[in-house]
Design a protein around this motif. Structure first.
Motif, short mmCIF file in Angstrom:
data_model
loop_
_atom_site.label_atom_id
_atom_site.label_comp_id
_atom_site.label_asym_id
_atom_site.label_seq_id
_atom_site.Cartn_x
_atom_site.Cartn_y
_atom_site.Cartn_z
N PRO A 222 -36.26 29.83 0.42
CA PRO A 222 -35.72 29.34 -1.68
C PRO A 222 -35.29 28.17 -1.51
CG PRO A 222 -34.11 30.76 0.59
CD PRO A 222 -35.53 30.23 0.60
N LYS A 223 -34.62 27.73 -2.96
CA LYS A 223 -33.75 26.06 -2.76
C LYS A 223 -33.00 26.45 -3.19
CE LYS A 223 -35.34 26.60 -7.88
NZ LYS A 223 -35.95 28.15 -8.17
N ILE A 224 -31.91 25.44 -3.71
CA ILE A 224 -30.83 24.30 -3.18
C ILE A 224 -30.49 23.36 -4.44
CG2 ILE A 224 -28.56 23.99 -2.81
CD1 ILE A 224 -29.25 24.52 0.74
N GLU A 225 -29.89 24.20 -5.59
CA GLU A 225 -29.88 23.19 -6.64
C GLU A 225 -28.82 22.53 -6.46
OE1 GLU A 225 -33.11 24.80 -10.07
OE2 GLU A 225 -31.39 25.16 -10.33
N VAL A 226 -28.15 21.15 -6.28
CA VAL A 226 -26.92 21.12 -6.85
C VAL A 226 -27.10 20.31 -8.23
CG1 VAL A 226 -25.21 19.49 -6.17
CG2 VAL A 226 -26.70 20.08 -4.65
N GLY A 227 -26.06 20.51 -9.23
CA GLY A 227 -25.50 19.87 -9.92
C GLY A 227 -24.48 18.93 -9.97
N LEU A 228 -24.33 17.80 -11.26
CA LEU A 228 -23.76 16.83 -11.27
C LEU A 228 -23.41 16.62 -12.36
CD1 LEU A 228 -26.77 14.51 -9.01
CD2 LEU A 228 -24.40 16.01 -8.24
N PHE A 229 -22.52 16.30 -12.45
CA PHE A 229 -21.74 15.99 -13.70
C PHE A 229 -22.09 13.91 -14.34
CE2 PHE A 229 -18.21 18.67 -12.24
CZ PHE A 229 -17.63 19.11 -13.40
N PRO A 230 -22.53 13.67 -15.66
CA PRO A 230 -23.59 13.06 -15.71
C PRO A 230 -22.27 11.49 -15.37
CG PRO A 230 -23.99 14.74 -17.14
CD PRO A 230 -22.75 15.31 -16.32
N LEU A 231 -23.46 10.67 -14.44
CA LEU A 231 -22.99 8.94 -14.78
C LEU A 231 -23.20 8.40 -15.72
CD1 LEU A 231 -22.61 8.40 -11.18
CD2 LEU A 231 -20.61 8.83 -12.74
N GLU A 232 -22.30 7.72 -16.60
CA GLU A 232 -22.94 6.68 -17.53
C GLU A 232 -22.74 5.23 -16.32
OE1 GLU A 232 -23.62 6.62 -20.33
OE2 GLU A 232 -23.21 8.88 -20.64
N ASP A 233 -22.13 4.64 -15.71
CA ASP A 233 -22.66 3.96 -14.55
C ASP A 233 -22.61 4.16 -12.60
OD1 ASP A 233 -22.31 1.84 -13.17
OD2 ASP A 233 -20.20 1.14 -13.50
N ASN A 234 -23.29 4.34 -12.59
CA ASN A 234 -23.73 4.06 -10.51
C ASN A 234 -24.04 3.25 -9.95
OD1 ASN A 234 -26.62 3.20 -11.80
ND2 ASN A 234 -27.95 3.94 -11.32
N GLY A 235 -23.34 1.92 -10.76
CA GLY A 235 -23.17 0.86 -10.05
C GLY A 235 -24.20 -0.07 -9.75
N THR A 236 -24.32 -0.08 -8.21
CA THR A 236 -26.07 -1.54 -8.47
C THR A 236 -27.00 -0.98 -7.88
OG1 THR A 236 -24.61 -3.28 -6.91
CG2 THR A 236 -24.36 -3.47 -9.20
N TRP A 237 -27.96 -1.93 -7.46
CA TRP A 237 -28.51 -1.51 -6.76
C TRP A 237 -28.86 -1.66 -5.28
CZ3 TRP A 237 -31.36 -4.49 -3.01
CH2 TRP A 237 -31.60 -5.89 -3.45
N LYS A 238 -27.63 -2.36 -4.74
CA LYS A 238 -26.72 -2.68 -3.47
C LYS A 238 -26.25 -1.98 -3.54
CE LYS A 238 -28.36 -7.69 -3.48
NZ LYS A 238 -27.75 -9.22 -3.38
N LYS A 239 -24.85 -1.18 -4.36
CA LYS A 239 -24.10 -0.48 -4.22
C LYS A 239 -23.96 0.82 -5.43
CE LYS A 239 -19.22 -0.74 -2.68
NZ LYS A 239 -18.21 -1.21 -3.17
N GLN A 240 -24.77 1.85 -4.47
CA GLN A 240 -24.89 2.68 -5.91
C GLN A 240 -24.29 4.30 -5.83
OE1 GLN A 240 -29.34 3.44 -5.56
NE2 GLN A 240 -29.57 4.79 -7.70
N MET A 241 -24.10 4.23 -6.52
CA MET A 241 -23.48 5.51 -6.29
C MET A 241 -23.90 6.50 -5.67
SD MET A 241 -19.90 5.70 -7.49
CE MET A 241 -19.05 7.12 -8.76
N ALA A 242 -23.03 7.07 -4.60
CA ALA A 242 -24.08 8.55 -4.53
C ALA A 242 -22.90 9.62 -3.89
CB ALA A 242 -24.15 7.62 -2.81
N VAL A 243 -23.95 11.24 -3.30
CA VAL A 243 -22.74 11.90 -3.13
C VAL A 243 -23.35 12.54 -1.65
CG1 VAL A 243 -22.67 14.15 -3.28
CG2 VAL A 243 -22.36 12.42 -5.07
N GLY A 244 -22.28 12.69 -0.93
CA GLY A 244 -22.56 12.79 1.12
C GLY A 244 -22.80 14.77 0.42
N LEU A 245 -24.05 15.11 1.43
CA LEU A 245 -24.37 16.57 1.85
C LEU A 245 -24.21 16.43 3.08
CD1 LEU A 245 -26.17 17.44 -1.57
CD2 LEU A 245 -24.22 18.23 -1.70
N ASP A 246 -23.22 17.50 3.76
CA ASP A 246 -23.06 17.62 5.00
C ASP A 246 -23.64 19.30 4.73
OD1 ASP A 246 -22.31 18.33 7.66
OD2 ASP A 246 -20.97 17.31 8.06
N PHE A 247 -24.72 19.15 5.90
CA PHE A 247 -25.69 21.18 5.93
C PHE A 247 -25.10 21.21 7.53
CE2 PHE A 247 -27.77 19.45 2.50
CZ PHE A 247 -27.73 21.22 1.39
N CYS A 248 -23.54 21.64 7.56
CA CYS A 248 -24.05 21.64 8.98
C CYS A 248 -23.82 20.37 10.44
CB CYS A 248 -24.10 23.00 9.52
SG CYS A 248 -23.95 24.06 10.95
#
Length: 586
Positions: A222-248
């Protein structure tokens, strides 16, 4: 009137047939699903109103058609779920330490308990929670049944607060939660679970009760879908907004695009796909985490062929466990951000050559373009370490083979079948082919790891170039205003270096490669890369003055073009030079 009486009599007879062991006189419920009313198996269920004190159990029976529908859904998808919406009375100050609720299934042997010993129903697998933890008084819960289980004849809801039920559905089996709408959704597997309102993690460890743990004939993980609340500002290419996911313990950083609403991870890409997952940074941006089935058509067919791609971010391809490939020779992917691009990862160069070497000579090799080389080339020549082809060239290749009645090899016929299946090429009535929409790119596991990253970026930029006209127009503008001496150096390098042999008269190819050679490495490495090329002995023997010019100018022309292309890629897709994925596996 007589017709109406007959219908009612038939309905009551069906209830009597299904629920003969129920101690309560079965009546129609006011609640329905798929156009048919449930049967009320206790008094509380008739009007579907529980006070949570004396009347805590709402017990319902499925009709024959509802049971058949449930059974068919399980058969088609190996699992299915019952989804129920609960609205409870949240007024008043709590007087008890907990106010539990639960959803469970009923089987024929349970019917004798209804009305006499309903408390025993709480000792089984349930999907349960505590009203005191609820952040809203209106939510939906989904409880799954697997193909290894009997189909239930009904269900019950246990409630310790006044509650009403509505919106019953037979849906796809899933595990997780969705907090993206006004009515949150919580879903559990066949073993039951606990509803938690902590919207930063999900427990997928029970997924093996519903879904395959390996890819095989007619089965795909199967697949895992992770929904996101949309961002208007995702930062810069040097410092981009990110979500970290920890799978065990396996950590994946997900860089975010502007207004991005969802990401997808194949469980087959993970070391432990059936595990707990936690959002470890910016959990407030996560709107859902849900594990669901893949389409069974993605499994390998009876001929051990994989024709349909797995949708994924390319950042997961590099370390995708090869044991989770659907076939041994290759895995086939669909680029999540650019669905028109198919991506092959091959087990070794020999297999990749059998797929693409003849095509490489036909499309790009100077002196061979438009011709079909013999099998000795395919078996003894190395086309490229990685490949990229647009739909028009693929259609031309297979059309030429058809017109010349040229016998291709088994791998090439498989490639043709894959391309037809995915509408990248379309067969005409006369046996020739026309271009559909899309492109194909490939890399190989035999390449050194550091080169795989470069090839991944290089070929992926080609894939975007093939399908995106606006990007091609930008590249063309950069190409046409590029420093002429630096351009001559680059074209001579392509024309003369062993293993390249690009046809410099092909303007489309020249512009495409111009872009890819600049964008295949990070922005900070553009100048070092071209200075390194200009320092090679093989290059200086052929174009000493050109190489000196690049060194003397610090490869600045390449840096200037790279700046324009890099900024555009980040603004459009959240990508950057050397980085064609949004996901990074730590």
């Amino acid at each position: 009137m007589r017709r109406l009486v007959t219908v009612i009599e038939a309905f009551l007879l069906s209830l009597l047939f299904v629920f003969t062991s129920c101690t309560y006189k079965v009546q129609p419920s006011v609640l329905a699903m798929n156009g048919e009313n449930f049967s009320a198996l206790n008094k509380t269920a008739v009007k579907s109103k529980a006070d949570g004190k004396r009347n805590k159990f709402l017990c319902y029976g499925f009709s024959k058609n509802q049971i058949a529908h449930f059974k068919n859904a399980v058969y088609k998808n190996t699992a299915a779920a019952l989804s129920v919406r609960i609205n409870f009375d949240s007024k008043g100050k709590p007087k008890l330490p907990e106010y539990p609720y639960a959803l469970g299934f009923l089987y024929e042997e349970d019917l004798a308990l209804i009305g006499s010993d309903e408390g025993k129903l709480l000792s089984r697998h349930l999907f349960k929670g505590d009203y005191l933890e609820c952040q809203k008084n209106n939510f939906r819960i989904s409880f799954s049944v697997s193909s290894s289980q009997d189909i239930p004849c009904g269900f019950f809801v246990y409630t310790t607060k006044p509650a009403t039920l509505s919106e019953f559905r037979i849906t796809e089996a899933k595990i997780g939660w969705d907090n993206s709408t006004e009515v949150p959704v919580f879903a559990c597997g066949a073993d039951g679970g606990v509803v938690t309102w902590n919207f930063s993690s999900a427990d997928f460890s029970s997924a093996k009760s519903l879904f395959p743990t390996e890819n095989s004939f007619k089965k795909v993980m199967p697949k895992i879908e992770v929904g996101l609340f949309p961002l208007e500002d995702n930062g810069t290419w040097k410092k981009q907004m990110a979500v970290g996911l920890d799978f065990c313990g396996e950590k994946i950083d997900v860089r975010l695009q502007k207004k991005q609403e969802k990401i997808m991870l194949q469980t087959g890409a993970l070391r432990k796909g059936y595990a707990e997952v936690h959002a470890i940074n910016h959990p407030e941006l996560v709107s859902s985490m849900m594990l669901t089935a893949n389409n069974p058509s993605l499994s390998k067919n009876k001929f051990s062929k994989v024709l349909a791609p797995l949708k994924t971010d390319l950042g997961l391809v590099m370390d995708w466990p090869q044991g989770n490939w659907r076939v041994e020779d290759y895995e086939l992917y669909q680029w999540y951000q650019f669905p028109e691009v198919l991506f092959f990862d091959f087990a070794n160069y020999k297999i990749q050559n059998q797929f693409f070497t003849r095509l490489a000579y036909f499309v790009e090799k100077a002196g061979y373009k438009g011709t079909l080389v013999g099998n000795d080339f395919v078996e003894n020549k190395h086309g490229y370490n990685a490949h990229d082809y647009k739909a028009e060239d693929l259609a031309a290749f297979f059309t030429t083979a058809e017109i010349q009645e040229f016998t291709l090899n088994e791998r090439e016929y498989l490639l043709r079948e894959i391309l037809e299946t995915n509408r990248i090429i379309i067969k005409n009535s006369d046996g020739t082919y026309k271009a559909g929409k899309g492109a194909v790119i490939s890399i190989c596991r035999e390449s050194p790891r550091y080169l795989r990253y470069t090839f991944l970026a290089h070929e992926s930029w080609h894939g975007i170039y093939f399908i995106d006209e606006d990007f091609r127009n930008l590249v063309s503008a950069c190409y046409n205003m590029f420093d002429p001496d630096s351009m001559e150096f680059l074209k001579t390098f392509w024309e003369t270096q062993p293993g390249l042999g690009y046809d410099r008269s092909d303007e489309y190819l020249m512009q495409n490669e111009f872009m890819a050679y600049i964008m295949q490495q990070s922005f900070s490495n553009i100048a070092p890369y071209f200075l390194q090329v200009a320092g090679r002995g093989s290059v200086n023997r052929i174009q000493k003055e050109g190489a000196a010019y690049i060194r003397n100018t610090g490869a600045q022309a390449f840096v200037d073009a790279g700046q324009i292309l890099n900024d555009y890629a980040f603004e459009q897709w959240g990508l950057a030079c050397g980085r064609v994925s949004l996901m990074i596996r730590e």
